[in-house]
Design a protein around this motif. Structure first.
Motif, PDB file in Angstrom:
ATOM      1  N   ASP A   1       0.839  -1.202   0.000  1.00 20.57           N
ATOM      2  CA  ASP A   1       0.000   0.000   0.000  1.00 20.57           C
ATOM      3  C   ASP A   1       0.873   1.251   0.000  1.00 20.57           C
ATOM      4  OD1 ASP A   1      -1.928   2.059   1.024  1.00 20.57           O
ATOM      5  OD2 ASP A   1      -3.199   0.268   1.137  1.00 20.57           O
ATOM      6  N   ILE A   2       0.465   2.258  -0.770  1.00 24.20           N
ATOM      7  CA  ILE A   2       1.263   3.503  -0.814  1.00 24.20           C
ATOM      8  C   ILE A   2       1.163   4.304   0.484  1.00 24.20           C
ATOM      9  CG2 ILE A   2       1.318   3.787  -3.322  1.00 24.20           C
ATOM     10  CD1 ILE A   2      -0.926   5.949  -2.933  1.00 24.20           C
TER      11      ILE A   2
ATOM     12  N   ALA B   1       4.309   3.714   5.062  1.00 31.59           N
ATOM     13  CA  ALA B   1       5.498   4.577   4.959  1.00 31.59           C
ATOM     14  C   ALA B   1       6.820   3.804   4.967  1.00 31.59           C
ATOM     15  CB  ALA B   1       5.469   5.646   6.050  1.00 31.59           C
ATOM     16  N   PRO B   2       7.019   2.812   5.867  1.00 33.97           N
ATOM     17  CA  PRO B   2       8.296   2.092   5.824  1.00 33.97           C
ATOM     18  C   PRO B   2       8.537   1.366   4.497  1.00 33.97           C
ATOM     19  CG  PRO B   2       7.150   1.678   7.901  1.00 33.97           C
ATOM     20  CD  PRO B   2       6.189   2.404   7.012  1.00 33.97           C
ATOM     21  N   LEU B   3       7.486   0.751   3.952  1.00 39.28           N
ATOM     22  CA  LEU B   3       7.625   0.050   2.674  1.00 39.28           C
ATOM     23  C   LEU B   3       7.948   1.039   1.550  1.00 39.28           C
ATOM     24  CD1 LEU B   3       7.335  -2.494   0.861  1.00 39.28           C
ATOM     25  CD2 LEU B   3       4.894  -1.955   0.667  1.00 39.28           C
ATOM     26  N   VAL B   4       7.205   2.143   1.516  1.00 39.22           N
ATOM     27  CA  VAL B   4       7.421   3.148   0.468  1.00 39.22           C
ATOM     28  C   VAL B   4       8.834   3.710   0.587  1.00 39.22           C
ATOM     29  CG1 VAL B   4       6.711   5.462  -0.303  1.00 39.22           C
ATOM     30  CG2 VAL B   4       4.979   3.718   0.162  1.00 39.22           C
TER      31      VAL B   4
ATOM     32  N   TYR C   1       0.965  11.974  -0.013  1.00 41.87           N
ATOM     33  CA  TYR C   1       1.829  12.563   1.027  1.00 41.87           C
ATOM     34  C   TYR C   1       2.967  11.594   1.391  1.00 41.87           C
ATOM     35  CZ  TYR C   1       3.184  13.224   5.920  1.00 41.87           C
ATOM     36  OH  TYR C   1       3.904  13.312   7.081  1.00 41.87           O
ATOM     37  N   THR C   2       2.628  10.310   1.522  1.00 40.74           N
ATOM     38  CA  THR C   2       3.642   9.300   1.888  1.00 40.74           C
ATOM     39  C   THR C   2       4.724   9.204   0.809  1.00 40.74           C
ATOM     40  OG1 THR C   2       1.893   8.100   3.034  1.00 40.74           O
ATOM     41  CG2 THR C   2       3.926   6.890   2.629  1.00 40.74           C
ATOM     42  N   ILE C   3       4.311   9.224  -0.445  1.00 40.58           N
ATOM     43  CA  ILE C   3       5.267   9.182  -1.565  1.00 40.58           C
ATOM     44  C   ILE C   3       6.145  10.443  -1.532  1.00 40.58           C
ATOM     45  CG2 ILE C   3       5.484   9.175  -4.100  1.00 40.58           C
ATOM     46  CD1 ILE C   3       4.091   6.687  -3.470  1.00 40.58           C
TER      47      ILE C   3
END
Ligand code: NAD
Ligand code: DAU
Length: 332
Positions: free
Chosen positions: A58-59, A62-65, A103-105
């Motif tokens: 999922d976008i 945050a840690p994954l992105v 925002y996370t991206i």
């Protein structure tokens, strides 16, 4: 080698973008990040599965992105909740993905100093009168009508703010309505085509006078590659074929191409707040970057799209019943 992260790459435009990139840009290593919502399908990436890396995620994670952005050179951000009717019924996922996801991206590309291209829509500008020659331009004021377009407008504003305040290296594009293979059957063209293929009647909202500018997905994706190569950071580019048609006229063409009588459709209740007309002035991308649509007239692209749906029932049939059940709930 350019390492490219494509968000939403299992959706309609994103999957076509991945196909286009693998075929035309062999110097790109593609990683797709997609949550596989109802709108995403790994089968859309099957023809290129051995040439890309797919990450199911999922976008808003945050840690994954952060980890994926750290490993990439450029992010092309397609992931979104994209359907206006769904947004009117339940806006929450639109706020989460389109606003918080963007925002996370942005925070990840800011931390790692990566290039971003943000995919947006002409719907952020609201609508135009039906009988006018007016067009949206890059400086038209934002005036979104639906929860979908409001969240896309908000996401564009976030990107612009991150460019100005944090120096993020981002470009934006706002495209008109797309058509082509792998588009979900909830959208106008695939819904009507698959209805006819199943012996059901197409459904036209209201009187069908609303006008859309139909742009082939390959023309959109070619424009995105041009922007990635030569677009100026911080700039917005409007994309549109120039082929405007009322929904009634477009449905007439679909029926003609499928050898159906002209009146073989049902009028259903209209979409609340239904935008009247969209039309993009794409002079900037044409003159600055040399973009030209291959499909200036949608007839041949539409005929090819119809053939694609005729031959790929395996791809769309599993989504069809659930989609029509949702429409039945909405009275459309
Ligand atoms: P789509 O609904 O077909 O695909 C969206 C994809 O994003 C799906 O694969 C879905 O699984 C994924 N996704 C959704 N939420 C996610 C999340 N939280 N994390 C990760 N992945 C998630 O959409 P589309 O029609 O291909 O549109 C792609 C982009 O282009 C969107 O940003 C849309 O606003 C924009 N756009 C679409 C059109 C059009 O006509 N379809 C025109 C202009 C701009
Ligand atoms: O303009 C770009 C936008 O185009 C994108 O940002 C959106 O993600 C994309 O979904 C599309 O939005 P629209 O609302 O214009 O597309 P949709 O395919 O839902 O509808 C196109 C037109 O057809 C619209 O005027 C509503 C009408 N319609 C739609 C459906 C599904 C019908 O008349 N009957 C239908 O069954």
């Amino acid at each position: 080698m350019t390492r490219m992260l494509v968000t939403g790459g299992a959706g309609f435009i994103g999957a076509n973008f991945v196909h286009h990139t693998v075929q035309n840009h062999p110097d790109h290593e593609v990683v797709v990040l997609d949550a596989l919502t109802y709108a995403g399908s790994r089968t859309s990436l099957a023809p290129v599965a051995d040439r890309i890396r797919f990450v199911h995620g999922d976008i808003t994670d945050a840690p994954l992105v952060d980890q994926l952005v750290a490993e990439t050179d450029v992010v092309v951000h397609f992931a979104a909740e994209s359907h206006v009717d769904n947004s009117l019924h339940d806006p929450e996922p639109f706020l989460r993905t389109n606003l918080f996801g963007t925002y996370t991206i942005l925070e990840a590309v800011r931390r790692h100093g990566r290039r971003l291209h943000h995919i947006s829509t002409d719907e952020v500008f609201g609508d135009l009168p039906i009988d006018s020659a007016e067009k949206f331009t890059e400086t038209t004021a934002y005036d979104p009508s639906s929860p979908y377009s409001a969240t896309k407008a908000g996401s564009d504003m976030l990107v612009r703010a991150w460019v100005r305040s944090y120096g993020v290296q981002a470009t934006l594009s706002n495209c008109a309505n797309n058509y082509g293979p792998y588009q979900h059957v909830e959208k106008f063209i695939p819904r009507q085509v698959t209805n006819v293929l199943l012996g059901q009647r197409p459904k036209l909202y209201g009187a069908g006078v609303n006008v859309r500018e139909w742009t082939h997905v390959d023309d959109h994706n070619e424009a995105v590659h041009l922007i990635l190569r030569s677009g100026r950071v911080g700039e917005t580019y409007l994309i549109g074929s120039g082929d405007e048609r009322s929904n009634r006229d477009l449905l007439g063409l679909i029926l003609e191409l499928l050898d159906q009588p002209a009146g073989a459709f049902d009028h259903v209740s209209d979409r609340p707040g239904h935008d009247l007309r969209y039309s993009n002035d794409s002079t900037k991308i044409r003159t600055e970057l040399g973009w030209q649509p291959t499909y200036g007239d949608c007839r041949s692209g539409l005929a090819a799209t119809i053939e694609w749906y005729r031959h790929n029932e395996w791809w769309w049939k599993p989504q069809k019943d659930a989609t029509e059940a949702r429409y039945q709930q909405l009275g459309r």
